[in-house]
Design a protein around this motif. Structure first.
Motif, PDB file in Angstrom:
ATOM      1  N   PHE A  80      44.297  33.576  34.801  1.00  0.00           N
ATOM      2  CA  PHE A  80      43.016  32.779  35.091  1.00  0.00           C
ATOM      3  C   PHE A  80      43.680  31.261  34.971  1.00  0.00           C
ATOM      4  CE2 PHE A  80      38.663  31.401  33.881  1.00  0.00           C
ATOM      5  CZ  PHE A  80      38.288  31.238  35.379  1.00  0.00           C
ATOM      6  N   HIS A 109      38.430  34.475  38.625  1.00  0.00           N
ATOM      7  CA  HIS A 109      38.428  34.340  40.010  1.00  0.00           C
ATOM      8  C   HIS A 109      38.781  33.102  40.329  1.00  0.00           C
ATOM      9  CE1 HIS A 109      37.270  38.343  40.440  1.00  0.00           C
ATOM     10  NE2 HIS A 109      36.181  38.264  39.650  1.00  0.00           N
ATOM     11  N   LYS A 115      45.982  30.248  37.729  1.00  0.00           N
ATOM     12  CA  LYS A 115      45.117  29.980  38.795  1.00  0.00           C
ATOM     13  C   LYS A 115      44.487  28.640  38.769  1.00  0.00           C
ATOM     14  CE  LYS A 115      42.502  32.399  42.518  1.00  0.00           C
ATOM     15  NZ  LYS A 115      42.105  33.813  42.788  1.00  0.00           N
ATOM     16  N   GLU A 122      44.180  39.165  32.038  1.00  0.00           N
ATOM     17  CA  GLU A 122      43.433  38.322  32.878  1.00  0.00           C
ATOM     18  C   GLU A 122      43.367  36.637  32.655  1.00  0.00           C
ATOM     19  OE1 GLU A 122      39.859  40.404  32.480  1.00  0.00           O
ATOM     20  OE2 GLU A 122      40.434  41.984  34.212  1.00  0.00           O
ATOM     21  N   THR A 181      35.092  33.359  34.809  1.00  0.00           N
ATOM     22  CA  THR A 181      34.846  34.639  35.837  1.00  0.00           C
ATOM     23  C   THR A 181      36.336  35.297  36.144  1.00  0.00           C
ATOM     24  OG1 THR A 181      35.440  32.877  37.529  1.00  0.00           O
ATOM     25  CG2 THR A 181      33.357  33.254  36.982  1.00  0.00           C
TER      26      THR A 181
END
Length: 435
Positions: A198, A161, A201, A194, A159
């Motif tokens: 990711f 996120h 994170k 990204e 995702t």
């Protein structure tokens, strides 16, 4: 640490180093161990956790360069189910018994609260089966099929996120039971920039939530550098494919898109090669060892403590397994005897209660039925009296009827006699006149 180093130096100084006068041959022990291991074969069990459709089966096919049997899973299952398939693989003269466990229906339910429960129960069941085999009097661990999970590949949805709640909860429940390697599935769906954000994170969320993932060992000098480097690449962003596309003069596993081709084994496209290198070629034996020496030992310790076994007694003195067993057996027999006495007393009390209930019921019955019984007895007496009177009356009537019949017969007899006398008298008078 300094004290430990000093002690180690003292021990090394006390060791007697002898020089051999000739070749003995125990330098071949590693070769003997390798030959024995090759002869027995190896066992490796992989648990794949991830939502339906993230490419778990495809990645397994790509990792082992084969085609495993698999069927697409529906999204309508009411609960999570685990399916294990075991395969016999051979590469050169090395045999590998590979077990792949898939979580069917994971993340498809509306209520995902207990999605991890089926996975935890499966891992514990394999530990319990191995423990029961160890506790047998006649063990056969050499031929026992070890089904304990050696590594868990946790597939993260790409995702971009961060992790979902179900991912954090499940990995937190499993980090003390299995070696977890998080991987980002279908990594070709997000850009490189990204992807790096990711990854950062994900690692940050795992650390903040206290989730411990598998770290490639760095204590071995031969693999220390590469494992240190690979630890920085976790989670691995992977792509799997069952299709082969010709790239130059070679057929390579690839995924074709309208905008180009993603090569599975191209390290600039994804981390598939890094995952395969770390999982199979470099650290497979370390995962097997950690499963046995860390995760299984932790489970075994808890289970034996639940059974009441301990290495020390109440005075913190060493105690043998047999002593603990005898003490446990004695306590168990006392508990059984106590339960038997309690059940016997309870039985006696219930019998007395039942007898009291029966006596009360008998009194109530007598109290309620006695008037009715007396009335019935009175009616029965009246009936017997009426019956007796009726019999006597009937007898009198029979006697009267018989007497009446006798009187009638006597009357008829006399009547006929009188009639005969009258006729005879008339005949006599007629004769007298003629003279």
């Amino acid at each position: 640490m300094a004290a430990v180093e000093v002690e180690r130096a003292k021990l090394e100084a006390n060791l007697r180093n002898l020089k051999l006068s000739g070749h003995v041959g125990f330098d071949s022990l590693p070769d003997q161990l390798v030959n024995k291991s090759v002869q027995n074969g190896f066992v490796f069990n992989i648990l794949c956790i991830g939502e339906t459709g993230l490419g778990k089966s495809t990645l397994m096919d790509s990792l082992f360069n084969t085609s495993f049997e698999s069927t697409p899973s529906p999204h309508s299952l009411p609960s999570v189910k685990l399916k294990a398939h075991t395969y016999e693989l051979q590469e050169s003269n090395v045999r590998l018994k590979l077990t792949i466990v898939d979580t069917v229906g994971y993340g498809d339910q509306i209520n995902k609260e207990d999605s991890f429960k089926a996975v935890v129960d499966y891992i514990d069941a394999q530990f319990e089966a191995y423990l029961q085999e160890e506790l047998k009097i006649k063990r056969s661990l050499s031929t026992y099929h070890d089904s304990r999970t050696h590594v868990c590949l946790y597939f993260i949805c790409p995702t971009g996120h961060g992790l979902k709640s179900i991912d954090l909860v499940c990995m937190k429940k499993l980090d003390t039971k299995v070696n977890i390697i998080p991987i980002i599935a279908k990594a070709d769906t997000i850009s490189k920039t990204e992807l790096q954000k990711f990854k950062s994170k994900i690692i940050s969320e795992l650390q903040n939530n206290g989730v411990h993932i598998y770290q490639f060992p760095t204590d071995d000098e031969s693999v220390s550098d590469v494992n240190t480097s690979m630890n920085a690449h976790v989670p691995f962003a992977v792509v799997g494919s069952t299709d082969f596309v010709r790239v130059g003069n070679k057929m390579m596993r690839s995924r074709q898109y309208p905008w180009g081709t993603v090569q599975v084994e191209n390290e600039s496209h994804c981390d598939f090669v890094k995952l395969r290198e770390m999982l199979i070629r470099t650290n497979m034996e370390d995962m097997r060892e950690k499963t046995h020496c860390r995760h299984y030992e932790l489970y075994r310790k808890k289970r034996l403590e639940q059974m009441g076994f301990s290495d020390v007694d109440s005075e913190n003195k060493p105690v043998s397994f047999q002593q603990t067993f005898e003490a446990k057996r004695s306590v168990h027999l006392q508990e059984l005897q106590q339960k038997e006495d309690e059940m016997r007393q309870m039985f006696v009390v219930r019998v007395k209660e039942k007898e009291s209930e029966l006596k009360d019921a008998e009194k109530e019955y007598i109290h309620n039925v006695s008037p009715l019984l007396n009335h019935c007895l009175q009616l029965h007496g009246k009936f017997d009296k009426l019956k007796k009177d009726h019999t006597e009356e009937k007898k009198k009537l029979e006697e009267s009827r018989k007497k009446l019949e006798d009187d009638i017969l006597e009357f008829n007899r006399r009547k006929s006699q009188i009639a005969q006398q009258a006729q005879h008298h008339t005949l006599t008078l007629g004769k007298s006149k003629k003279k």
